[in-house]
Design a protein around this motif. Structure first.
Motif, PDB file in Angstrom:
ATOM      1  N   GLY A  63       0.795  -1.235   0.000  1.00 44.86           N
ATOM      2  CA  GLY A  63       0.000   0.000   0.000  1.00 44.86           C
ATOM      3  C   GLY A  63       0.820   1.275   0.000  1.00 44.86           C
ATOM      4  O   GLY A  63       1.723   1.476  -0.813  1.00 44.86           O
ATOM      5  N   THR A  64       0.524   2.113   0.989  1.00 44.98           N
ATOM      6  CA  THR A  64       1.076   3.480   1.037  1.00 44.98           C
ATOM      7  C   THR A  64       2.598   3.541   1.150  1.00 44.98           C
ATOM      8  O   THR A  64       3.242   4.419   0.590  1.00 44.98           O
ATOM      9  CB  THR A  64       0.479   4.217   2.270  1.00 44.98           C
ATOM     10  N   GLY A  65       3.159   2.672   1.948  1.00 48.89           N
ATOM     11  CA  GLY A  65       4.612   2.607   2.042  1.00 48.89           C
ATOM     12  C   GLY A  65       5.253   3.629   2.961  1.00 48.89           C
ATOM     13  O   GLY A  65       6.441   3.937   2.811  1.00 48.89           O
ATOM     14  N   GLY A  84       3.268  -3.380   5.854  1.00 47.27           N
ATOM     15  CA  GLY A  84       1.962  -3.202   5.218  1.00 47.27           C
ATOM     16  C   GLY A  84       1.787  -4.171   4.066  1.00 47.27           C
ATOM     17  O   GLY A  84       1.089  -3.878   3.099  1.00 47.27           O
ATOM     18  N   ILE A 133       5.635  -5.609  10.926  1.00 50.02           N
ATOM     19  CA  ILE A 133       5.097  -4.644  11.891  1.00 50.02           C
ATOM     20  C   ILE A 133       3.585  -4.754  11.857  1.00 50.02           C
ATOM     21  O   ILE A 133       2.978  -4.849  10.784  1.00 50.02           O
ATOM     22  CB  ILE A 133       5.592  -3.202  11.618  1.00 50.02           C
ATOM     23  N   HIS A 134       2.992  -4.780  13.047  1.00 51.20           N
ATOM     24  CA  HIS A 134       1.541  -4.960  13.135  1.00 51.20           C
ATOM     25  C   HIS A 134       0.956  -3.864  14.037  1.00 51.20           C
ATOM     26  O   HIS A 134       1.493  -3.601  15.117  1.00 51.20           O
ATOM     27  CB  HIS A 134       1.228  -6.345  13.712  1.00 51.20           C
ATOM     28  N   PRO A 135      -0.164  -3.255  13.611  1.00 58.04           N
ATOM     29  CA  PRO A 135      -0.695  -2.130  14.392  1.00 58.04           C
ATOM     30  C   PRO A 135      -1.589  -2.543  15.557  1.00 58.04           C
ATOM     31  O   PRO A 135      -2.742  -2.104  15.663  1.00 58.04           O
ATOM     32  CB  PRO A 135      -1.480  -1.336  13.334  1.00 58.04           C
ATOM     33  N   ASN A 141       5.984   3.179   6.083  1.00 58.29           N
ATOM     34  CA  ASN A 141       7.032   2.451   6.818  1.00 58.29           C
ATOM     35  C   ASN A 141       8.238   2.175   5.915  1.00 58.29           C
ATOM     36  O   ASN A 141       9.381   2.229   6.367  1.00 58.29           O
ATOM     37  CB  ASN A 141       6.487   1.130   7.377  1.00 58.29           C
ATOM     38  N   GLU A 161       4.877   3.511  14.918  1.00 59.76           N
ATOM     39  CA  GLU A 161       5.447   2.449  14.079  1.00 59.76           C
ATOM     40  C   GLU A 161       6.762   2.917  13.466  1.00 59.76           C
ATOM     41  O   GLU A 161       7.736   2.169  13.396  1.00 59.76           O
ATOM     42  CB  GLU A 161       4.484   2.081  12.945  1.00 59.76           C
TER      43      GLU A 161
HETATM   44  C1  GRF Z   1       0.745  -0.111   9.021  1.00 55.85           C
HETATM   45  O1  GRF Z   1      -0.148   0.318  10.012  1.00 55.85           O
HETATM   46  C2  GRF Z   1       1.227  -1.502   9.328  1.00 55.85           C
HETATM   47  O2  GRF Z   1       1.381  -1.759  10.677  1.00 55.85           O
HETATM   48  C3  GRF Z   1       0.104  -2.319   8.769  1.00 55.85           C
HETATM   49  O3  GRF Z   1      -0.269  -1.670   7.580  1.00 55.85           O
HETATM   50  C4  GRF Z   1       0.061  -0.281   7.680  1.00 55.85           C
HETATM   51  C5  GRF Z   1       0.940   0.034   6.522  1.00 55.85           C
HETATM   52  O4  GRF Z   1       1.211   1.387   6.415  1.00 55.85           O
HETATM   53  N1  GRF Z   1       0.492  -3.697   8.624  1.00 55.85           N
HETATM   54  P1  GRF Z   1       2.300   1.902   5.369  1.00 55.85           P
HETATM   55  O5  GRF Z   1       1.985   1.242   4.023  1.00 55.85           O
HETATM   56  O6  GRF Z   1       3.642   1.532   5.877  1.00 55.85           O
HETATM   57  O7  GRF Z   1       2.095   3.379   5.305  1.00 55.85           O
END
Ligand code: GRF
Length: 192
Positions: A18-20, A92, A112-114, A22, A178
């Motif tokens: 997705g957005t990326g 993500g 990583i998990h929210p 992280n 995160e």
């Molecule tokens: C984060 O909240 C991560 O913990 C979850 O998906 C989201 C991804 O965000 N698994 P991003 O793509 O890094 O902006």
């Protein structure tokens, strides 16, 4: 565990869907002197991932792998081997990797998990946290095992929930944490 050899950084792939944000954060961290990893490959399960823009911005190679069939994973494994990738950060990433894939990178895949695992595994964590009237939530970095969101926990950070919080508001403040937590987890496992 991966061992550091000389002054060379560990060649790492970040997997996204997705957005990326992280991913962006990990790339910035990897450029620091203190980082044990370099980001050498971005893998996306989705050709339309917004996060793919960071490949261009930072001149990092990118690959799209849909991972629908075993053959897709086999090709992905070959690409990772060819590129001498030794470490993987899921950020993500919305696909589930097979047991065989994980075996090939045993102890070398982080996610990583929210939420504060083992609570709220899976999707829609913030919605479920609110429904259950939790007072706090957070985020977790853990090793990836063949069971979803269940590998050994490396580090966690708590985030308080306020009365007027919505899933969106919680996602925003958890994401801020995160971005601090993922680099911390990497430093922790390589410099225990
Ligand atoms: C984060 O909240 C991560 O913990 C979850 O998906 C989201 C991804 O965000 N698994 P991003 O793509 O890094 O902006």
């Amino acid at each position: 565990m991966v061992l550091l050899t000389g002054n060379k950084k560990i060649k790492t792939a970040v997997f996204i869907s997705g957005t990326g944000s992280n991913l962006n954060n990990l790339i910035k961290f990897s450029k620091k002197k203190t980082s044990p990893i370099s980001i050498d490959l971005i893998v996306s399960s989705n050709p339309k991932s917004e996060g793919l823009k960071f490949a261009k911005i930072f001149s990092i190679e990118k690959k799209i792998f849909n991972i629908k069939k075993n053959a897709d994973e086999k090709r992905l494994l070959k690409t990772l081997k060819d590129k001498e990738i030794n470490f993987i950060c899921l950020a993500g990433f919305m696909k589930i990797l097979s047991k065989n894939f994980i075996k090939n990178f045993k102890g070398k895949i982080l996610n990583i998990h929210p939420s504060l695992l083992p609570k709220y595994k899976g999707l829609d964590t913030h919605k479920r946290v609110l429904e259950n009237k939790e007072k706090f939530t957070g985020c977790t970095v853990h090793f990836v095992s063949s069971k979803l969101d269940s590998g050994k926990i490396i580090i966690q950070k708590k985030v308080m929930i306020k009365k007027d919080d919505t899933p969106k508001k919680i996602a925003k403040k958890v994401l801020v944490e995160e971005h601090k937590l993922y680099p911390k987890a990497i430093l922790k496992i390589f410099n225990p």
